[in-house]
Design a protein around this motif. Structure first.
Motif, PDB file in Angstrom:
ATOM      1  N   LEU A 522       0.829  -1.204   0.000  1.00 24.30           N
ATOM      2  CA  LEU A 522       0.000   0.000   0.000  1.00 24.30           C
ATOM      3  C   LEU A 522       0.867   1.259   0.000  1.00 24.30           C
ATOM      4  O   LEU A 522       0.584   2.221  -0.725  1.00 24.30           O
ATOM      5  N   VAL A 523       1.926   1.259   0.814  1.00 22.07           N
ATOM      6  CA  VAL A 523       2.835   2.412   0.859  1.00 22.07           C
ATOM      7  C   VAL A 523       3.443   2.654  -0.518  1.00 22.07           C
ATOM      8  O   VAL A 523       3.520   3.795  -1.002  1.00 22.07           O
ATOM      9  N   LYS A 524       3.886   1.585  -1.155  1.00 22.25           N
ATOM     10  CA  LYS A 524       4.455   1.715  -2.493  1.00 22.25           C
ATOM     11  C   LYS A 524       3.430   2.285  -3.465  1.00 22.25           C
ATOM     12  O   LYS A 524       3.745   3.137  -4.308  1.00 22.25           O
ATOM     13  N   ARG A 525       2.180   1.847  -3.355  1.00 22.72           N
ATOM     14  CA  ARG A 525       1.119   2.342  -4.234  1.00 22.72           C
ATOM     15  C   ARG A 525       0.915   3.851  -4.038  1.00 22.72           C
ATOM     16  O   ARG A 525       0.815   4.611  -5.003  1.00 22.72           O
ATOM     17  N   PHE A 526       0.871   4.284  -2.790  1.00 28.07           N
ATOM     18  CA  PHE A 526       0.643   5.703  -2.519  1.00 28.07           C
ATOM     19  C   PHE A 526       1.803   6.564  -3.016  1.00 28.07           C
ATOM     20  O   PHE A 526       1.592   7.659  -3.556  1.00 28.07           O
ATOM     21  N   LEU A 527       3.031   6.081  -2.856  1.00 26.41           N
ATOM     22  CA  LEU A 527       4.186   6.840  -3.332  1.00 26.41           C
ATOM     23  C   LEU A 527       4.215   6.891  -4.862  1.00 26.41           C
ATOM     24  O   LEU A 527       4.613   7.900  -5.449  1.00 26.41           O
ATOM     25  N   SER A 528       3.796   5.823  -5.507  1.00 23.57           N
ATOM     26  CA  SER A 528       3.713   5.820  -6.970  1.00 23.57           C
ATOM     27  C   SER A 528       2.665   6.822  -7.447  1.00 23.57           C
ATOM     28  O   SER A 528       2.880   7.549  -8.435  1.00 23.57           O
ATOM     29  N   ASP A 529       1.523   6.875  -6.762  1.00 22.66           N
ATOM     30  CA  ASP A 529       0.495   7.854  -7.108  1.00 22.66           C
ATOM     31  C   ASP A 529       1.025   9.271  -6.956  1.00 22.66           C
ATOM     32  O   ASP A 529       0.775  10.146  -7.804  1.00 22.66           O
ATOM     33  N   LEU A 530       1.772   9.501  -5.885  1.00 22.25           N
ATOM     34  CA  LEU A 530       2.344  10.827  -5.649  1.00 22.25           C
ATOM     35  C   LEU A 530       3.344  11.195  -6.732  1.00 22.25           C
ATOM     36  O   LEU A 530       3.406  12.348  -7.187  1.00 22.25           O
ATOM     37  N   ALA A 545      11.598   3.522   9.298  1.00 24.82           N
ATOM     38  CA  ALA A 545      10.276   4.140   9.183  1.00 24.82           C
ATOM     39  C   ALA A 545       9.235   3.101   8.783  1.00 24.82           C
ATOM     40  O   ALA A 545       8.116   3.086   9.317  1.00 24.82           O
ATOM     41  N   MET A 546       9.591   2.214   7.861  1.00 29.30           N
ATOM     42  CA  MET A 546       8.644   1.194   7.428  1.00 29.30           C
ATOM     43  C   MET A 546       8.279   0.267   8.593  1.00 29.30           C
ATOM     44  O   MET A 546       7.123  -0.163   8.737  1.00 29.30           O
ATOM     45  N   GLU A 547       9.255  -0.013   9.440  1.00 32.13           N
ATOM     46  CA  GLU A 547       8.991  -0.866  10.598  1.00 32.13           C
ATOM     47  C   GLU A 547       7.953  -0.223  11.513  1.00 32.13           C
ATOM     48  O   GLU A 547       7.047  -0.897  12.018  1.00 32.13           O
ATOM     49  N   LYS A 548       8.059   1.112  11.723  1.00 27.71           N
ATOM     50  CA  LYS A 548       7.083   1.822  12.545  1.00 27.71           C
ATOM     51  C   LYS A 548       5.710   1.829  11.882  1.00 27.71           C
ATOM     52  O   LYS A 548       4.683   1.672  12.554  1.00 27.71           O
ATOM     53  N   VAL A 549       5.688   2.002  10.559  1.00 27.80           N
ATOM     54  CA  VAL A 549       4.422   2.054   9.827  1.00 27.80           C
ATOM     55  C   VAL A 549       3.705   0.708   9.920  1.00 27.80           C
ATOM     56  O   VAL A 549       2.487   0.641  10.130  1.00 27.80           O
ATOM     57  N   VAL A 550       4.451  -0.373   9.760  1.00 24.06           N
ATOM     58  CA  VAL A 550       3.842  -1.707   9.813  1.00 24.06           C
ATOM     59  C   VAL A 550       3.365  -2.034  11.220  1.00 24.06           C
ATOM     60  O   VAL A 550       2.327  -2.686  11.405  1.00 24.06           O
ATOM     61  N   ALA A 551       4.083  -1.557  12.230  1.00 29.73           N
ATOM     62  CA  ALA A 551       3.746  -1.897  13.615  1.00 29.73           C
ATOM     63  C   ALA A 551       2.517  -1.147  14.118  1.00 29.73           C
ATOM     64  O   ALA A 551       1.839  -1.614  15.036  1.00 29.73           O
ATOM     65  N   TYR A 552       2.199  -0.007  13.508  1.00 34.09           N
ATOM     66  CA  TYR A 552       1.084   0.815  14.001  1.00 34.09           C
ATOM     67  C   TYR A 552      -0.250   0.143  13.679  1.00 34.09           C
ATOM     68  O   TYR A 552      -0.387  -0.571  12.681  1.00 34.09           O
ATOM     69  N   SER A 553      -1.274   0.396  14.530  1.00 32.46           N
ATOM     70  CA  SER A 553      -2.557  -0.308  14.387  1.00 32.46           C
ATOM     71  C   SER A 553      -3.488   0.314  13.354  1.00 32.46           C
ATOM     72  O   SER A 553      -4.445  -0.324  12.930  1.00 32.46           O
ATOM     73  N   TRP A 554      -3.285   1.558  12.929  1.00 34.93           N
ATOM     74  CA  TRP A 554      -4.066   2.231  11.889  1.00 34.93           C
ATOM     75  C   TRP A 554      -5.571   2.133  12.116  1.00 34.93           C
ATOM     76  O   TRP A 554      -6.286   1.495  11.346  1.00 34.93           O
ATOM     77  N   PRO A 555      -6.064   2.786  13.174  1.00 36.07           N
ATOM     78  CA  PRO A 555      -7.522   2.780  13.407  1.00 36.07           C
ATOM     79  C   PRO A 555      -8.301   3.426  12.268  1.00 36.07           C
ATOM     80  O   PRO A 555      -9.478   3.129  12.078  1.00 36.07           O
ATOM     81  N   GLY A 556      -7.649   4.319  11.506  1.00 37.69           N
ATOM     82  CA  GLY A 556      -8.307   4.924  10.348  1.00 37.69           C
ATOM     83  C   GLY A 556      -8.128   4.128   9.083  1.00 37.69           C
ATOM     84  O   GLY A 556      -8.543   4.575   7.995  1.00 37.69           O
ATOM     85  N   ASN A 557      -7.451   2.973   9.187  1.00 37.61           N
ATOM     86  CA  ASN A 557      -7.286   2.020   8.086  1.00 37.61           C
ATOM     87  C   ASN A 557      -6.538   2.630   6.903  1.00 37.61           C
ATOM     88  O   ASN A 557      -5.667   3.464   7.082  1.00 37.61           O
ATOM     89  N   LEU A 561      -3.587   5.622   6.560  1.00 38.04           N
ATOM     90  CA  LEU A 561      -2.245   5.306   6.073  1.00 38.04           C
ATOM     91  C   LEU A 561      -1.887   6.176   4.871  1.00 38.04           C
ATOM     92  O   LEU A 561      -0.769   6.705   4.779  1.00 38.04           O
ATOM     93  N   GLN A 562      -2.814   6.354   3.958  1.00 40.66           N
ATOM     94  CA  GLN A 562      -2.555   7.168   2.770  1.00 40.66           C
ATOM     95  C   GLN A 562      -2.240   8.614   3.159  1.00 40.66           C
ATOM     96  O   GLN A 562      -1.270   9.210   2.649  1.00 40.66           O
ATOM     97  N   ASN A 563      -3.031   9.181   4.054  1.00 41.92           N
ATOM     98  CA  ASN A 563      -2.788  10.562   4.478  1.00 41.92           C
ATOM     99  C   ASN A 563      -1.443  10.697   5.186  1.00 41.92           C
ATOM    100  O   ASN A 563      -0.731  11.692   5.003  1.00 41.92           O
ATOM    101  N   GLU A 564      -1.093   9.694   5.996  1.00 41.48           N
ATOM    102  CA  GLU A 564       0.181   9.743   6.717  1.00 41.48           C
ATOM    103  C   GLU A 564       1.360   9.713   5.748  1.00 41.48           C
ATOM    104  O   GLU A 564       2.328  10.476   5.887  1.00 41.48           O
ATOM    105  N   ILE A 565       1.293   8.842   4.742  1.00 36.09           N
ATOM    106  CA  ILE A 565       2.398   8.724   3.786  1.00 36.09           C
ATOM    107  C   ILE A 565       2.520   9.988   2.937  1.00 36.09           C
ATOM    108  O   ILE A 565       3.631  10.468   2.668  1.00 36.09           O
ATOM    109  N   ARG A 566       1.407  10.556   2.528  1.00 37.54           N
ATOM    110  CA  ARG A 566       1.462  11.791   1.727  1.00 37.54           C
ATOM    111  C   ARG A 566       2.071  12.929   2.543  1.00 37.54           C
ATOM    112  O   ARG A 566       2.870  13.716   2.032  1.00 37.54           O
ATOM    113  N   ARG A 567       1.684  13.040   3.808  1.00 36.22           N
ATOM    114  CA  ARG A 567       2.240  14.098   4.645  1.00 36.22           C
ATOM    115  C   ARG A 567       3.744  13.913   4.839  1.00 36.22           C
ATOM    116  O   ARG A 567       4.529  14.861   4.726  1.00 36.22           O
ATOM    117  N   ALA A 568       4.155  12.681   5.133  1.00 40.79           N
ATOM    118  CA  ALA A 568       5.583  12.418   5.341  1.00 40.79           C
ATOM    119  C   ALA A 568       6.372  12.660   4.062  1.00 40.79           C
ATOM    120  O   ALA A 568       7.511  13.142   4.108  1.00 40.79           O
TER     121      ALA A 568
END
Length: 678
Positions: A522-530, A545-557, A561-568
């Motif tokens: 999913l992260v790769k998809r969002f970066l490709s879109d960007l 960073a990827m380790e932290k992203v995978v470990a997080y529970s993502w209550p917003g699903n 995740l998409q908004n977080e990756i775009r902001r970063a």
């Protein structure tokens, strides 16, 4: 007492020194010509004097702007007895008599050339120690000028250097310009005689004049006349065995201020200053190179992170290819391409298997799952691969409109059906004829509207509002909700007959926390879109960073995740590091506004408090009740199981508007955790 020596005990900064005198008058001031020299810019050059009288002593003012004080009062002239203490500037001076009259006065008195030389030596050693300890070049240069002014009693001091921050070898610049009060001299390049300074630069020989206006060497110089210079002393400063600068001090008001003594002192100071300047410049250069080296190391770390990220992506792609090959070897082939829905884990493969079977059917599809799991993407995939793909795909969010407006949007209306209906309008059901109608958040549809939708599904025709005739429609309905419709049916909030009509082909989308194996894809998809949106903006994710992203529970699903990756990606410089992620993602705690979940953590571990969680829950349920009741407060209170008065209190407490939403400017107000919070 009046015939023998007397003592002056000087106290300053918790230190005391005792001086013995035998002369009739002892002068006190900032000038080194005084019998008692006091280094304080608040003290006049000749501040006051102590006079020996036949009957004792007297303290006499010498014209100081702030006269000496005796017993807390300024003194012009006053009697002074043994034991009396007077204040000069920041110094406290006590008149005393020797304990032992056999003490040699010559050994203790500061008068005479020998004592003055000792004082000069002590002062020079203090200054030399300070210069040795200073490593900052700017502060060092300032200390050199202040020391020169203090040592020779100058009015102003200037330090001119070759190759400094403001000049080069051919055009020396004034680096520091100060006066005796340690204030900056403005426009210093116009306050000195450049001719005198250039002569010292060229010859390397000090220049001293006690009265420049009458000195044959300088009186014809225009700068000397314009500046009305009197006493001038200019000393060369040698760096690397050449004249690298000059130390220039002057006094425009008095002549005979500088003598050979001051020249000798500044020559000694300049020798020491030259070495200190060389060392400070070397230290500055070393710090600059250290910063460059650190910057280079940071860049190397960034490149290493990018390479690790590329390797990680390549490994992920290779694993995906292996899984696809393995699936093909086992005869597991999908009928349709779901590449727009990222996911290769077991949970999503089960979803794709269902979609393979659902697409060719014409029955309604009910998509359930948490907010942000991608329910609309699934609906569009069903439409894209079905026989209706050439026909319209129409979507509507049932929670976004009040009941009356949603009804007119779904069924349409005829001219004159209600105020403002000036022409006929097709409804969404008619617009989606022969295609697909996607109703998101169908669980928020009012009961009366559910009944009308059920009739359309049963009869295959729709009657516009205000119309007398019906219109045949052929629509495949796809609905989505993040609510538990079965429980709503049991509680009477959703029609049972409509539920069974909609849930013919159910599909549940798992939350992102249950399919963490899909997060890198999913992260790769969002970066490709960007990157497609901004050509050339290629961004990678570091392994940490990827380790932290995978470990997080993502209550917003997926949406969170998409908004977080775009902001970063916006914050980073080509590679997303751990520091570019939001604090709650880095710390593994719940982010602001997230829905509660049973993760085994107590409120403090989620980065919140129990009152804040209670408030978030109550506000969310109040909003849902207001939406369901179309902002009818009495009906909303019934849905919440509260009295109308109790609901009004909560609306006022949380500062909600008539629709149950936070009032303007209150959306970010913190939860009330004070007394009375439920």
């Amino acid at each position: 007492m009046s015939e023998g020596p007397f003592l002056l005990v000087v106290s300053h900064d918790d230190k005391s020194e005792t001086y013995a005198f035998h002369q009739g008058v002892v002068t006190i001031g900032r000038s080194r010509e005084c019998d008692l020299f006091l280094a304080d810019r608040l003290i006049s050059r000749i501040h006051c004097r102590v006079e020996r009288l036949d009957s004792g002593f007297a303290l006499v003012d010498a014209g100081a702007q702030n006269p000496a004080k005796l017993r807390g009062r300024p003194v012009m002239r006053a009697s002074l007895a043994v034991g009396d203490q007077f204040v000069v500037g920041s110094y406290h001076i006590t008149l005393a008599e020797p304990q032992d009259q056999s003490v040699s006065v010559d050994e203790t008195q500061p008068g005479g050339d020998q004592s003055r030389g000792a004082q000069d030596l002590v002062a020079f050693l203090q200054i030399a120690r300070a210069l040795n300890e200073e490593r900052d070049l700017a502060r060092l240069l300032t200390q050199i000028v202040d020391a020169a002014i203090q040592m020779c009693g100058a009015e102003r001091g200037f330090l001119i250097l070759r190759g400094g921050d403001g000049g080069d070898a051919d055009d020396p610049a004034v680096e520091v310009a100060r006066n005796f009060a340690q204030e900056e001299v403005l426009s210093p390049e116009f306050k000195i005689s450049r001719t005198i300074a250039n002569r010292v630069f060229a010859s390397g020989v000090a220049e001293l004049t006690t009265n420049a206006q009458e000195d044959d060497r300088f009186r014809d110089l225009q700068s000397v006349a314009d500046l009305r210079l009197r006493s001038v002393l200019c000393i060369p400063i040698r760096t690397h065995n050449e004249v690298g600068g000059v130390l220039y001090v002057d006094n425009r008001l008095q002549q005979q201020v500088f003598q050979e003594r001051e020249k000798t002192l500044l020559m000694s100071l300049s020798d020491h200053a030259g070495t200190a300047i060389v060392n400070a410049r070397a230290m500055d250069e070393l710090r600059r190179k250290q910063l460059e080296l650190q910057s280079a190391l940071d860049r190397v770390d960034q490149l290493n992170g990018a390479l690790k990220g590329e390797l990680q992506e390549a490994s992920s792609e290779l694993s995906q290819i292996r899984e696809e090959i393995s699936a093909q070897s086992l005869g597991v082939r999908r009928k349709y391409d779901y590449r727009q829905i990222a996911g290769a884990g077991g949970a999503m493969r089960a979803v794709f298997d269902l979609l393979d079977k659902y697409i060719e059917a014409e029955d309604p599809v009910l998509i359930t799952g948490d907010s942000g799991t991608g329910k609309e993407l699934v609906a569009r995939a069903v439409h894209l691969h079905s026989a209706r793909k050439a026909q319209p795909f129409v979507s509507e969010n049932c929670a976004a409109l009040p009941e009356t407006l949603l009804e007119s949007e779904l069924f349409g209306y005829v001219k004159g059906a209600f105020t403002g209906a000036t022409s006929n309008k097709k409804g969404l059901l008619e617009s989606a004829n022969r295609g697909v109608l996607f109703l998101d958040e169908v669980g928020d549809m009012a009961l009366d509207l559910q009944k009308k939708l059920l009739r359309v599904l049963q009869e295959g025709e729709v009657r516009p509002l205000g119309g007398a005739s019906t219109v045949k429609v052929d629509v495949r309905l796809i609905c989505a909700t993040n609510r538990n419709l079965e429980q709503m049916v049991r509680e009477g909030e959703f029609r049972e007959d409509l539920y069974y009509r909609l849930a013919v082909l159910p599909v549940h989308l798992p939350p992102l926390r249950d399919r963490k194996e899909d997060i890198p894809q999913l992260v790769k998809r969002f970066l490709s879109d960007l990157q497609r949106e901004t050509p050339g903006a290629r961004v990678r994710v570091s392994p940490d960073a990827m380790e932290k992203v995978v470990a997080y529970s993502w209550p917003g699903n997926v949406r969170e995740l998409q908004n977080e990756i775009r902001r970063a990606a916006i914050l980073c410089d080509g590679i997303i590091l751990e520091s570019h992620l939001s604090a709650h993602v880095r710390d593994g705690r719940r982010g602001p506004g997230s829905a509660a979940q049973d993760d085994g953590l107590v409120p403090a571990e989620r980065g919140t408090t129990l009152p804040e969680m209670v408030q978030a829950l109550e506000v969310r349920e109040i909003q849902k009740a207001f939406d369901r009741a179309q902002s009818n407060k009495s009906r909303a209170a019934e849905l919440l199981g509260l009295s109308r008065f109790a609901l009004q209190r909560k609306v006022e407490k949380y500062e909600l508007d008539a629709r149950g939403r936070p009032a303007a400017g209150e959306a970010d107000r913190p939860a009330d955790s004070g007394p009375g919070t439920p």
